[in-house]
Design a protein around this motif. Sequence first.
Motif, PDB file in Angstrom:
ATOM      1  N   THR A 132       0.922  -1.454   0.024  1.00 52.62           N
ATOM      2  CA  THR A 132       0.007   0.110   0.104  1.00 52.62           C
ATOM      3  C   THR A 132       0.838   1.296  -0.017  1.00 52.62           C
ATOM      4  O   THR A 132       0.218   2.314  -0.151  1.00 52.62           O
ATOM      5  N   ASP A 133       2.200   1.079   0.064  1.00 50.55           N
ATOM      6  CA  ASP A 133       3.112   2.443   0.017  1.00 50.55           C
ATOM      7  C   ASP A 133       3.691   2.434  -1.426  1.00 50.55           C
ATOM      8  O   ASP A 133       4.448   3.097  -1.770  1.00 50.55           O
ATOM      9  N   ALA A 134       3.152   1.561  -2.357  1.00 45.65           N
ATOM     10  CA  ALA A 134       3.638   1.878  -3.835  1.00 45.65           C
ATOM     11  C   ALA A 134       3.327   3.092  -4.244  1.00 45.65           C
ATOM     12  O   ALA A 134       1.912   3.442  -4.175  1.00 45.65           O
ATOM     13  N   GLU A 135       3.997   3.495  -5.153  1.00 45.74           N
ATOM     14  CA  GLU A 135       3.452   4.951  -5.875  1.00 45.74           C
ATOM     15  C   GLU A 135       2.680   4.521  -6.869  1.00 45.74           C
ATOM     16  O   GLU A 135       2.533   3.503  -7.528  1.00 45.74           O
ATOM     17  N   GLY A 136       1.422   5.390  -6.820  1.00 50.01           N
ATOM     18  CA  GLY A 136       0.257   5.293  -7.874  1.00 50.01           C
ATOM     19  C   GLY A 136      -0.822   4.571  -7.116  1.00 50.01           C
ATOM     20  O   GLY A 136      -1.901   4.213  -7.593  1.00 50.01           O
ATOM     21  N   TYR A 137      -0.757   4.414  -5.521  1.00 50.66           N
ATOM     22  CA  TYR A 137      -1.801   3.666  -4.745  1.00 50.66           C
ATOM     23  C   TYR A 137      -2.251   4.698  -3.997  1.00 50.66           C
ATOM     24  O   TYR A 137      -1.551   5.315  -3.084  1.00 50.66           O
ATOM     25  N   GLU A 138      -3.452   4.777  -4.008  1.00 48.56           N
ATOM     26  CA  GLU A 138      -4.410   5.745  -3.146  1.00 48.56           C
ATOM     27  C   GLU A 138      -5.579   5.504  -2.763  1.00 48.56           C
ATOM     28  O   GLU A 138      -6.259   4.578  -3.438  1.00 48.56           O
ATOM     29  N   ALA A 139      -5.715   5.501  -1.489  1.00 50.73           N
ATOM     30  CA  ALA A 139      -7.124   4.896  -1.004  1.00 50.73           C
ATOM     31  C   ALA A 139      -7.727   5.876   0.010  1.00 50.73           C
ATOM     32  O   ALA A 139      -6.973   6.746   0.918  1.00 50.73           O
ATOM     33  N   GLU A 140      -9.108   5.808   0.286  1.00 52.44           N
ATOM     34  CA  GLU A 140      -9.847   6.703   1.269  1.00 52.44           C
ATOM     35  C   GLU A 140     -10.741   6.088   2.036  1.00 52.44           C
ATOM     36  O   GLU A 140     -11.557   4.931   1.128  1.00 52.44           O
ATOM     37  N   HIS A 141     -11.135   6.225   3.071  1.00 50.99           N
ATOM     38  CA  HIS A 141     -12.213   5.383   3.550  1.00 50.99           C
ATOM     39  C   HIS A 141     -13.622   5.864   3.045  1.00 50.99           C
ATOM     40  O   HIS A 141     -13.831   6.921   2.656  1.00 50.99           O
ATOM     41  N   ILE A 142     -14.351   4.823   2.824  1.00 54.97           N
ATOM     42  CA  ILE A 142     -15.751   5.087   2.420  1.00 54.97           C
ATOM     43  C   ILE A 142     -16.521   5.660   3.495  1.00 54.97           C
ATOM     44  O   ILE A 142     -16.378   5.349   4.636  1.00 54.97           O
ATOM     45  N   PRO A 143     -17.324   6.660   3.226  1.00 64.01           N
ATOM     46  CA  PRO A 143     -17.985   7.605   4.125  1.00 64.01           C
ATOM     47  C   PRO A 143     -18.987   6.775   5.249  1.00 64.01           C
ATOM     48  O   PRO A 143     -19.182   5.672   4.933  1.00 64.01           O
ATOM     49  N   GLU A 144     -19.454   7.244   6.270  1.00 58.90           N
ATOM     50  CA  GLU A 144     -20.010   6.304   7.664  1.00 58.90           C
ATOM     51  C   GLU A 144     -21.124   5.431   7.084  1.00 58.90           C
ATOM     52  O   GLU A 144     -22.033   5.816   5.904  1.00 58.90           O
ATOM     53  N   LYS A 145     -20.945   4.394   7.368  1.00 60.69           N
ATOM     54  CA  LYS A 145     -21.974   3.240   7.013  1.00 60.69           C
ATOM     55  C   LYS A 145     -23.051   3.249   8.275  1.00 60.69           C
ATOM     56  O   LYS A 145     -22.777   3.597   9.516  1.00 60.69           O
ATOM     57  N   ILE A 146     -24.220   2.490   8.094  1.00 59.91           N
ATOM     58  CA  ILE A 146     -25.094   2.280   9.158  1.00 59.91           C
ATOM     59  C   ILE A 146     -24.888   1.103   9.912  1.00 59.91           C
ATOM     60  O   ILE A 146     -25.554   0.978  10.727  1.00 59.91           O
ATOM     61  N   ALA A 147     -23.697   0.270   9.412  1.00 63.98           N
ATOM     62  CA  ALA A 147     -23.648  -1.177  10.056  1.00 63.98           C
ATOM     63  C   ALA A 147     -22.339  -1.359  10.108  1.00 63.98           C
ATOM     64  O   ALA A 147     -21.435  -0.955   9.356  1.00 63.98           O
ATOM     65  N   MET A 148     -21.802  -2.028  11.009  1.00 67.58           N
ATOM     66  CA  MET A 148     -20.569  -2.815  10.888  1.00 67.58           C
ATOM     67  C   MET A 148     -19.531  -1.536  11.004  1.00 67.58           C
ATOM     68  O   MET A 148     -18.442  -1.743  10.261  1.00 67.58           O
ATOM     69  N   ARG A 149     -19.784  -0.587  11.932  1.00 68.25           N
ATOM     70  CA  ARG A 149     -18.858   0.765  11.948  1.00 68.25           C
ATOM     71  C   ARG A 149     -17.657   0.456  12.179  1.00 68.25           C
ATOM     72  O   ARG A 149     -16.434   1.254  11.971  1.00 68.25           O
ATOM     73  N   ALA A 150     -17.378  -0.555  13.114  1.00 70.53           N
ATOM     74  CA  ALA A 150     -15.930  -0.726  13.379  1.00 70.53           C
ATOM     75  C   ALA A 150     -14.814  -1.170  12.267  1.00 70.53           C
ATOM     76  O   ALA A 150     -13.886  -1.391  12.859  1.00 70.53           O
ATOM     77  N   SER A 151     -15.628  -1.662  11.417  1.00 69.82           N
ATOM     78  CA  SER A 151     -14.720  -2.339  10.228  1.00 69.82           C
ATOM     79  C   SER A 151     -14.498  -1.069   9.169  1.00 69.82           C
ATOM     80  O   SER A 151     -15.663  -0.603   8.963  1.00 69.82           O
TER      81      SER A 151
END
Length: 382
Positions: A193-212
Amino acid sequence: MNLLDDSIIPERAHGVKEEAREFAREHIEPNAHEYYQSGEYPWEILEAGQEAGLVAQDIPEEWGGRGLDLAQMLALTEEFYRADAGIALTLQLASFGCEMTYEYGSDEQCEEYVRPVAEGEQISGLAVSEPETGSDLAGMQTTAEKDGDEWVINGEKYWIGNGVEADWLTVYARTGDDDDNRYGNHSMFIVPTDAEGYEAEHIPEKIAMRASKQAHITFDDCRIPEENMIGYEGAGFMMLAEFFNHGRVIVSGHGLGLAAAAIEEAWEFTHEREEFGRTINQFQAVQHGLADMLTEFESARTLAWRACEKVENGNNAGYWAAMTKTKATETAVEVSEQGMQFHGGRSILEERRISRVYRDARIPVIYEGANEVQRNLIYRQA
């Protein structure tokens, strides 16, 4: 009541089940509501699970794990998801995707990537689904093209567990474009995940399984060494098909744990709440509802353990995996909805465990292949 008793499971899984039950009581249950409210990633519980030897332990002993088999993992899963689905999913996703590497990868790949996960030094993830494609494995559009001694990956992935948190992911990407062999066009890759060209962002708040936590990932000319391909070119679909047979048995454990939690809450509540001068469990309609909940649960659990044996033995594995995933996850939805009904107006209070179970139960019917797709598989393989 002890719905998740040991009588139905193989003796070799009893010890792991007891370990998981004790861990869930000490670490997961007491923190479930807090993490649901905050939506934070439960790093402390994950670390405790790693120290207890209950995370990433399906990894073979030669690569640092305990080599837990499918039955042992199902036994563990029931207990974790009964305690809380969101935290449980985090614990199980910590090694997601490692299976492809230790089953099909090289010794060098296992030593560099799998062992640190087994030893609790890293976490992994699996990137398959895309923004416009969920269950159609042959239709994924993220590409990997060879350029000298590197692979260059471009595209997007969506709903990826640990996309932000992981140290590396197993990524499913298109390496061919043969219309006559649509099941041979994809391959599997290890992508740090530290490779150049890899970008990630969290999907906004969910109604369930919020600890994942799930992520939206973008690959923009993401380069990885050629030796990061797992197995051989074009084998990705085959690898995933085998992986999902095991995974769907585990997801049936997600449903069983959630269903057990819903029944426990409904049973306790109906035996305590009073209406018209008596506890509501004394009404025949409520008794029938509870009886139906128990019947559906026991049916789903019996099927799950039968399917577990069939998949372990390679006996029409896809058929049994699809069937148990469908039955167990839909049972969780049905009994949690009935539990909400029994709780009446109190069911919509956020502090109520039944409301969290009800929301969480809506998720496993979708992931690991939506249940509509599972029914296609059941019919075709019957």
